[in-house]
Design an enzyme around this catalytic site. Sequence first.
Site, PDB file in Angstrom:
ATOM      1  N   ARG A   1       0.845  -1.212   0.000  1.00 41.73           N
ATOM      2  CA  ARG A   1       0.000   0.000   0.000  1.00 41.73           C
ATOM      3  C   ARG A   1       0.876   1.257   0.000  1.00 41.73           C
ATOM      4  NH1 ARG A   1      -5.141   2.172   1.502  1.00 41.73           N
ATOM      5  NH2 ARG A   1      -5.107   3.654   3.226  1.00 41.73           N
TER       6      ARG A   1
ATOM      7  N   TYR B   1      13.092  20.649  -8.167  1.00 42.21           N
ATOM      8  CA  TYR B   1      13.638  22.008  -8.127  1.00 42.21           C
ATOM      9  C   TYR B   1      15.151  21.988  -8.353  1.00 42.21           C
ATOM     10  CZ  TYR B   1      15.028  26.574  -6.338  1.00 42.21           C
ATOM     11  OH  TYR B   1      15.564  27.818  -6.209  1.00 42.21           O
TER      12      TYR B   1
END
Length: 296
Positions: free
Chosen positions: A245, A289
Amino acid sequence: MDIKAFIDYLKKEKKASDNTLAAYARDVGAFSRYLEEQGSSMEQATKTDVLTYIMNLTKEGRSRATTNRKLAGIRAAYSYLIKKGKVSFDPTEGIKTPRAQRKKLDYLTQDEMERLLKMPDNSIRGKRDRAILEVLYGTGLRVMELIEMNYGDLNLKMGFLNCSGNHGQARIVPLGTYAKTAISEYLRDSRPALLRDEAANERADRPLFVNYMGERFTRQGLWKTLSEYGKAAGLEGRITPHIIRNTFAVHMIQNGADLRTLQELMGYDDIQAMQAYMMVSKNRLKDVYDRTHPRA
């Protein structure tokens, strides 16, 4: 306090999971016994009683996460008592829980997950297990959501599963191409043989995934099955339904999914439940970034 009535309330009204019910019964029971030893009860307890109990847990060496969990159970119990008119105030109000240490999120890389998915063979059992792995990884379902899934919850033509909401938020979960293909093969080649009852093959109330007895999986049975494939893939001790999960969530984030969408897919009511995944998202933004901005 009638702890059984409290647990029944959580189960029926709050749709709490079996794990939560067991933990709250244990934790509230321990607090109630502590108060009895002090000549008090939950109906008579003060804020000082709660604080003293929390301090004792710390002195006993209980972890911050354990103390937080116990205090959460006690809070839930007092919320219930107030609602039922058994007490007029909540002695846990204003008590700050110790800040838990943030655990490192455990998940598989995409290469590790691909290796695991290749482990099942083309036997009756193998096709069933491949379908289970593809569904867990392709949807991020909780283990009990998968176990309790019935044949009637599957719409293979439209490509979705219906989650009832017994162990999280009720929702419609989309199925990807790989999961749909694996389920189709399982329904055609494996499930009829495992059920051993042709008439039951398309009954809506029969479990979607069945064991060798043609019955619904137990949690332990499913964990054992996944662990065997983890060992075969060289990932021994690292394969549980929850890690798969987590892997679903992390891979979604790594490929551009936003947290709100992920929250809905995973069946969380509160965005705060996504804190561990938020850190992955922040790290991903920083990586992007650093790689793309000319002044980074």
